[in-house]
Design a protein around this motif. Structure first.
Motif, PDB file in Angstrom:
ATOM      1  N   GLY A 161      26.083  39.182  53.525  1.00 30.71           N
ATOM      2  CA  GLY A 161      26.959  39.351  52.371  1.00 30.71           C
ATOM      3  C   GLY A 161      28.021  38.294  52.260  1.00 30.71           C
ATOM      4  O   GLY A 161      28.660  38.350  53.338  1.00 30.71           O
ATOM      5  N   SER A 162      28.412  37.967  51.187  1.00 27.85           N
ATOM      6  CA  SER A 162      29.627  37.194  50.961  1.00 27.85           C
ATOM      7  C   SER A 162      30.450  37.641  50.104  1.00 27.85           C
ATOM      8  O   SER A 162      30.184  38.014  48.844  1.00 27.85           O
ATOM      9  CB  SER A 162      29.227  35.650  50.921  1.00 27.85           C
ATOM     10  OG  SER A 162      28.644  35.013  51.904  1.00 27.85           O
ATOM     11  N   HIS A 163      31.925  37.895  50.489  1.00 26.29           N
ATOM     12  CA  HIS A 163      32.894  38.359  49.242  1.00 26.29           C
ATOM     13  C   HIS A 163      33.777  37.382  49.205  1.00 26.29           C
ATOM     14  O   HIS A 163      34.463  36.486  50.332  1.00 26.29           O
ATOM     15  CB  HIS A 163      33.146  39.607  49.677  1.00 26.29           C
ATOM     16  CG  HIS A 163      32.460  40.721  49.821  1.00 26.29           C
ATOM     17  ND1 HIS A 163      31.773  41.507  48.877  1.00 26.29           N
ATOM     18  CD2 HIS A 163      31.569  41.202  50.938  1.00 26.29           C
ATOM     19  CE1 HIS A 163      31.162  42.484  49.175  1.00 26.29           C
ATOM     20  NE2 HIS A 163      30.663  42.075  50.369  1.00 26.29           N
ATOM     21  N   TYR A 164      34.441  36.980  47.929  1.00 22.28           N
ATOM     22  CA  TYR A 164      35.184  35.894  47.729  1.00 22.28           C
ATOM     23  C   TYR A 164      36.475  36.357  47.250  1.00 22.28           C
ATOM     24  O   TYR A 164      36.677  37.411  46.831  1.00 22.28           O
ATOM     25  CB  TYR A 164      34.448  34.928  46.472  1.00 22.28           C
ATOM     26  CG  TYR A 164      33.341  34.506  47.030  1.00 22.28           C
ATOM     27  CD1 TYR A 164      33.116  33.207  47.335  1.00 22.28           C
ATOM     28  CD2 TYR A 164      32.020  35.208  46.672  1.00 22.28           C
ATOM     29  CE1 TYR A 164      32.063  32.694  47.782  1.00 22.28           C
ATOM     30  CE2 TYR A 164      30.873  34.659  46.912  1.00 22.28           C
ATOM     31  CZ  TYR A 164      30.921  33.295  47.488  1.00 22.28           C
ATOM     32  OH  TYR A 164      29.463  32.949  47.682  1.00 22.28           O
ATOM     33  N   PHE A 165      37.819  35.717  47.815  1.00 21.88           N
ATOM     34  CA  PHE A 165      39.049  35.940  47.550  1.00 21.88           C
ATOM     35  C   PHE A 165      39.701  35.039  47.440  1.00 21.88           C
ATOM     36  O   PHE A 165      39.377  33.615  47.435  1.00 21.88           O
ATOM     37  CB  PHE A 165      39.528  36.588  49.245  1.00 21.88           C
ATOM     38  CG  PHE A 165      38.762  37.875  49.340  1.00 21.88           C
ATOM     39  CD1 PHE A 165      39.075  39.173  49.005  1.00 21.88           C
ATOM     40  CD2 PHE A 165      37.604  37.572  50.352  1.00 21.88           C
ATOM     41  CE1 PHE A 165      38.302  40.224  49.620  1.00 21.88           C
ATOM     42  CE2 PHE A 165      37.110  38.860  50.764  1.00 21.88           C
ATOM     43  CZ  PHE A 165      37.260  40.009  50.449  1.00 21.88           C
ATOM     44  N   GLY A 166      41.141  35.069  47.035  1.00 16.86           N
ATOM     45  CA  GLY A 166      41.886  34.044  46.578  1.00 16.86           C
ATOM     46  C   GLY A 166      41.587  33.345  45.141  1.00 16.86           C
ATOM     47  O   GLY A 166      41.204  33.730  44.395  1.00 16.86           O
ATOM     48  N   GLY A 167      41.567  32.008  45.440  1.00 18.30           N
ATOM     49  CA  GLY A 167      40.946  31.174  44.453  1.00 18.30           C
ATOM     50  C   GLY A 167      39.623  31.278  43.910  1.00 18.30           C
ATOM     51  O   GLY A 167      39.110  30.874  43.056  1.00 18.30           O
ATOM     52  N   LEU A 168      38.730  31.925  44.828  1.00 18.19           N
ATOM     53  CA  LEU A 168      37.355  32.255  44.448  1.00 18.19           C
ATOM     54  C   LEU A 168      37.187  33.725  44.145  1.00 18.19           C
ATOM     55  O   LEU A 168      35.987  34.114  44.037  1.00 18.19           O
ATOM     56  CB  LEU A 168      36.459  31.725  45.897  1.00 18.19           C
ATOM     57  CG  LEU A 168      36.772  30.273  46.290  1.00 18.19           C
ATOM     58  CD1 LEU A 168      35.853  30.246  47.632  1.00 18.19           C
ATOM     59  CD2 LEU A 168      36.289  29.231  45.234  1.00 18.19           C
ATOM     60  N   ALA A 169      38.410  34.509  43.965  1.00 25.60           N
ATOM     61  CA  ALA A 169      38.051  35.839  43.756  1.00 25.60           C
ATOM     62  C   ALA A 169      37.261  36.328  42.358  1.00 25.60           C
ATOM     63  O   ALA A 169      36.622  37.388  42.335  1.00 25.60           O
ATOM     64  CB  ALA A 169      39.277  36.436  43.569  1.00 25.60           C
ATOM     65  N   ARG A 170      37.195  35.351  41.513  1.00 20.39           N
ATOM     66  CA  ARG A 170      36.066  35.405  40.283  1.00 20.39           C
ATOM     67  C   ARG A 170      34.683  35.392  40.575  1.00 20.39           C
ATOM     68  O   ARG A 170      33.858  36.016  39.717  1.00 20.39           O
ATOM     69  CB  ARG A 170      36.767  34.491  39.254  1.00 20.39           C
ATOM     70  CG  ARG A 170      38.246  34.844  38.959  1.00 20.39           C
ATOM     71  CD  ARG A 170      38.403  33.889  37.771  1.00 20.39           C
ATOM     72  NE  ARG A 170      37.695  34.089  36.647  1.00 20.39           N
ATOM     73  CZ  ARG A 170      37.653  33.059  35.534  1.00 20.39           C
ATOM     74  NH1 ARG A 170      38.603  32.188  35.462  1.00 20.39           N
ATOM     75  NH2 ARG A 170      36.799  33.353  34.358  1.00 20.39           N
ATOM     76  N   ARG A 171      34.456  34.901  41.775  1.00 16.05           N
ATOM     77  CA  ARG A 171      33.009  34.774  42.057  1.00 16.05           C
ATOM     78  C   ARG A 171      32.453  36.245  42.370  1.00 16.05           C
ATOM     79  O   ARG A 171      33.143  36.881  42.952  1.00 16.05           O
ATOM     80  CB  ARG A 171      32.558  33.845  43.128  1.00 16.05           C
ATOM     81  CG  ARG A 171      33.012  32.486  42.737  1.00 16.05           C
ATOM     82  CD  ARG A 171      32.580  31.565  43.853  1.00 16.05           C
ATOM     83  NE  ARG A 171      32.535  30.173  43.692  1.00 16.05           N
ATOM     84  CZ  ARG A 171      32.329  29.189  44.488  1.00 16.05           C
ATOM     85  NH1 ARG A 171      31.390  29.387  45.579  1.00 16.05           N
ATOM     86  NH2 ARG A 171      32.253  27.975  44.153  1.00 16.05           N
TER      87      ARG A 171
END
Length: 223
Positions: free
Chosen positions: A150-160
Motif C-alpha cells: 500500500g502507498s499513502h501520500y503526504f505533503g503536496g500529494l496528501a489529496r491523493r
C-alpha cells in the motif's frame, strides 16, 4: 527459482549469448528445442486488450532465455502488466525437474478494500494455477509469492487517496511434449488469462466460469 523470481524485474539486460533481443529471429539462436518453443508462441491467440512484445530476458538464469512483456490496456490506462520469461537448460535442472522453466511477474493496482481481504493471496495464487489448468496444461514444481503493498501520500500529494498493488511472482515447469518441446503458445495464452483476471476483466470464453475476478481499478488520480 526464488532467486530468479526476485531478479526478474531488476535485470532487463540481454543474456550472455545475445538471445531474446527484440526484433531478432529466435530461430537463429539456441538448440532446436528452444527455437521450436519460442517459434510456437507465434500461434497463440490472445484475448482483446492484451498488448505484448518481446524484451531482453534477465541474465544468467539459464543458458538460453526469451522474454515477453504484456499489459492489459483500456484506452490510455494499463489495468495490469507483467513479464513472462522462458528458460531452457538442455542439460536439465534438478530444481525444475525438466529442461524448460517459465518465470513470471504480474502486477496491478487494487481498491484498498479489496487489498484488505485476508484471502486475497490465496485467491491470486489460484488464478495462476486455474489459468494453467483451464487451458488443459500439465505442469510441475510450481512456486512463487503473492505480495500486496500500500502507498499513502503526504505533503503536496496528501489529496491523493491511498493506493494498493498486488504482485504475483511465480515459476513452473511446463510439460515437454513431442520432441521435448512444451506447448508454449498455450502457456502464453494461460498467462494472458491470468493478466486479465488480475486486471478485473471477465474470464475469457475458454476459461473456467467459476473463477473470481477483481473489480477494475480506479482511473488515474490527479494530485
Amino acid at each position: 527459482m526464488a532467486a530468479a523470481q526476485e531478479r526478474l524485474s531488476d535485470d532487463a539486460g540481454g543474456t550472455d549469448n545475445g538471445e531474446g533481443v527484440p526484433g531478432g529471429n529466435p530461430a537463429d539462436a539456441g538448440p532446436p528445442a528452444f527455437r521450436a518453443a519460442v517459434d510456437a508462441v507465434r500461434t497463440a491467440r490472445l484475448r482483446p486488450g492484451v498488448e505484448i512484445e518481446p524484451v531482453r530476458p534477465p541474465r544468467r538464469l539459464a543458458p538460453h532465455a526469451y522474454a515477453w512483456e504484456a499489459a492489459v490496456v483500456d484506452g490510455d490506462e494499463d489495468l495490469a502488466d507483467g513479464r513472462l520469461v522462458l528458460l531452457h537448460d538442455p542439460a536439465g535442472h534438478d530444481g525444475w525437474r525438466g529442461t524448460f522453466r517459465l518465470v513470471t511477474l504480474v502486477r496491478a493496482e487494487l481498491e484498498p478494500e479489496m487489498a484488505a481481504d485476508p484471502l486475497l493471496p490465496e485467491v491470486c495464487w489460484s488464478w495462476l494455477t486455474g489459468a494453467l489448468e483451464g487451458r488443459g496444461l500439465t505442469y510441475g514444481e510450481p512456486s512463487g509469492t503473492v505480495t500486496r503493498a500500500g502507498s499513502h501520500y503526504f505533503g503536496g500529494l496528501a489529496r491523493r487517496p491511498a493506493t494498493s498493488q498486488i504482485e504475483i511472482r511465480a515459476s513452473w515447469t511446463p510439460e515437454e511434449g513431442d520432441r521435448g518441446v512444451p506447448d508454449t503458445a498455450a502457456h502464453l495464452t494461460a498467462w494472458c488469462d491470468l493478466l486479465g483476471q488480475v486486471a478485473g476483466l471477465p474470464p475469457s470464453p475458454s476459461a473456467d466460469a467459476s473463477v473470481v475476478t477483481l473489480p477494475q481499478r480506479r482511473g488515474p488520480q490527479t494530485s
